[in-house]
Each structure stands twice: as C-alpha cells, then as structure tokens.
Write a protein that holds these residues in place. Structure first.
Motif, short mmCIF file in Angstrom:
data_model
loop_
_atom_site.label_atom_id
_atom_site.label_comp_id
_atom_site.label_asym_id
_atom_site.label_seq_id
_atom_site.Cartn_x
_atom_site.Cartn_y
_atom_site.Cartn_z
N ALA A 181 0.83 -1.20 0.00
CA ALA A 181 0.00 0.00 0.00
C ALA A 181 0.86 1.24 0.00
CB ALA A 181 -0.90 0.01 1.22
N GLU A 182 0.38 2.26 -0.71
CA GLU A 182 1.10 3.52 -0.75
C GLU A 182 0.79 4.38 0.47
OE1 GLU A 182 -0.66 4.98 -4.27
OE2 GLU A 182 0.02 3.27 -5.42
N LEU A 239 -3.26 1.67 8.32
CA LEU A 239 -3.12 1.57 9.77
C LEU A 239 -4.42 1.91 10.47
CD1 LEU A 239 -1.44 1.31 12.37
CD2 LEU A 239 -0.81 3.69 12.08
N ASP A 240 -5.04 3.00 10.07
CA ASP A 240 -6.31 3.40 10.68
C ASP A 240 -7.37 2.33 10.47
OD1 ASP A 240 -5.09 5.76 11.39
OD2 ASP A 240 -6.00 6.93 9.78
N TRP A 241 -7.45 1.81 9.23
CA TRP A 241 -8.46 0.81 8.93
C TRP A 241 -8.24 -0.47 9.74
CZ3 TRP A 241 -9.41 -4.04 6.99
CH2 TRP A 241 -10.71 -4.26 6.54
N LEU A 242 -7.00 -0.94 9.77
CA LEU A 242 -6.70 -2.16 10.51
C LEU A 242 -6.96 -1.97 12.00
CD1 LEU A 242 -5.62 -5.05 10.53
CD2 LEU A 242 -3.35 -4.10 10.84
N ALA A 243 -6.51 -0.85 12.55
CA ALA A 243 -6.70 -0.60 13.98
C ALA A 243 -8.18 -0.59 14.33
CB ALA A 243 -6.05 0.73 14.37
N ALA A 244 -9.00 0.00 13.51
CA ALA A 244 -10.44 0.06 13.78
C ALA A 244 -11.07 -1.32 13.75
CB ALA A 244 -11.13 0.97 12.76
N ALA A 249 -0.41 -2.74 5.79
CA ALA A 249 0.05 -3.04 4.43
C ALA A 249 -0.24 -4.51 4.10
CB ALA A 249 1.53 -2.73 4.28
N GLN A 250 -0.03 -5.38 5.09
CA GLN A 250 -0.31 -6.81 4.88
C GLN A 250 -1.80 -7.03 4.64
OE1 GLN A 250 1.59 -9.38 4.46
NE2 GLN A 250 0.11 -11.02 4.61
N LEU A 251 -2.65 -6.33 5.38
CA LEU A 251 -4.09 -6.48 5.18
C LEU A 251 -4.49 -6.03 3.77
CD1 LEU A 251 -6.89 -7.19 6.21
CD2 LEU A 251 -7.07 -4.86 7.09
N ARG A 259 -8.34 -14.36 7.10
CA ARG A 259 -7.81 -14.92 8.36
C ARG A 259 -6.54 -15.70 8.12
NH1 ARG A 259 -13.45 -16.52 9.74
NH2 ARG A 259 -14.21 -14.80 11.00
N GLY A 260 -6.53 -16.52 7.06
CA GLY A 260 -5.34 -17.29 6.74
C GLY A 260 -4.17 -16.40 6.37
N CYS A 261 -4.44 -15.39 5.57
CA CYS A 261 -3.39 -14.48 5.12
C CYS A 261 -2.84 -13.65 6.27
CB CYS A 261 -3.97 -13.58 4.02
SG CYS A 261 -2.77 -12.50 3.23
#
Length: 197
Positions: free
Chosen positions: A98-99, A105-110, A130-132, A183-185
């Motif tokens: 991700a650029e 980060l915000d999306w994953l944290a939420a 970035a992994q998500l 979930r696997g990823c």
C-alpha cells in the motif's frame, strides 16, 4: 438531517443538501472504491469515484427513501461501477504494498479494536495494515466486494444478496470465503500479537 432527507431535498433543487451529503460521505466512498479496485487499478479510483457521484447526481430523482438507505444505494452504485471496471480490465489481481500506510493503519486498527497503537507499535501496525491491503488485493473481486460491503458499509448477508443480485447462500459463501482467506493471510502475521496477550 438524515441522508435520505438530504437526497430528497437535493432532488427537489436544494444544492446545499447535496453539499452536505458529499462532505459527509466523500472520504468513505473514495476508500471503498479504492479498496474494491485494489492496488492494481488504484490509478483509476478517482475516475470511478467521480463517475459514482455523477451517477448519484443524475439518478437523484430515482432515489426512494422507502427503499434502501441512501448509503446502501450510493455504495451499490459505486460497487457496480468498480466491478464493471474490474471486468473490463480483465486483470489478474496483483499484490503491491500500500502507498498510504496511514490509511491502512487506521483501517486495521479500527477492525481489530486497537484504538491507538502505542508509539513502539506503530511500525508493527503500519506493516500489518500493508499486509491487510495485500491480503484484500489477493481476494477474488467478488469476495473482496462482499467483504468490503459488509465491513465498510455494514451490509448484512441479506443486504449483500439484494445489493449484488445474488442468492442468499451465494452471498453468504462469498463473505465466508473472503473471511477465511483473510484470516489465513493475516493469521501468521498477527500470531505474535495473539501470543503477547
């Protein structure tokens, strides 16, 4: 004023009502379109986003408040345009970093109930974001759309089936497969976090 009332007011000529709707939903709708297209077509996100708003404007008289919510209606328009763009592109899903680490980060944290990572966790969460996005990009477009409509827009499985014109079980399967793959990823990446708790 609820979105539905704003849209009805706009359809009757109140341009200020549209300005409120746009300001209220601009960022979220853009993120939705960008995530649906994935990083491989992210350069086309602006065009699809603008086309979605153009369709919303031109269809303003067709909106019915007694139908789906305005948000569901607008996101369905955006979803259909993004899916059309994916079909036309005929591309295989590519996986890029991700650029915009902040957005990820915000999306994953939420979505993992982490309100604000501590300073020492910032690098971990940026990389996890970035992994998500990498994992989302790797999903087939139909599964990614189901996941994003469910998690970004709060659509139930019934809503997914209706909005995507699918049988209930197909919508349910797409969402289930998307969640399993995510979930696997993400599982291996987030395993150290689970062990630390």
């Amino acid at each position: 004023m609820p979105d539905e009332d704003l849209m009805l007011a706009y359809a009757q000529g109140d341009a200020a009502a549209f300005d409120v709707l746009y300001a209220r939903h601009e960022a979220a709708l853009y993120r939705f379109v960008r995530r649906l297209l994935g990083t491989g077509l992210s350069a086309q996100a602006d065009e699809v986003f603008q086309e979605a708003w153009l369709r919303i404007v031109t269809a303003r008289h067709a909106f019915r408040a007694e139908g789906a919510s305005w948000r569901a209606w607008a996101y369905t328009i955006a979803h259909n345009l993004a899916m059309d763009r994916l079909r036309v592109s005929g591309r295989e899903l590519s996986v890029d970093v991700a650029e915009d680490g902040e957005d990820a980060l915000d999306w994953l944290a939420a979505h993992v109930e982490q309100v604000a990572p501590s300073t020492e966790d910032q690098a971990f969460w940026r990389a996890a974001g970035a992994q998500l996005l990498h994992c989302l990009d790797a999903l087939p477009a139909a599964q990614r759309a189901a996941f994003l409509l469910h998690h970004e827009d709060g659509a139930t499985v019934e809503d997914l089936a209706q909005r995507l014109a699918l049988p209930f079980e197909t919508a349910k399967s797409r969402l289930r497969y998307a969640l399993q793959k995510l979930r696997g990823c993400m599982g291996a990446y987030l395993a150290p976090l689970g062990a630390a708790r």
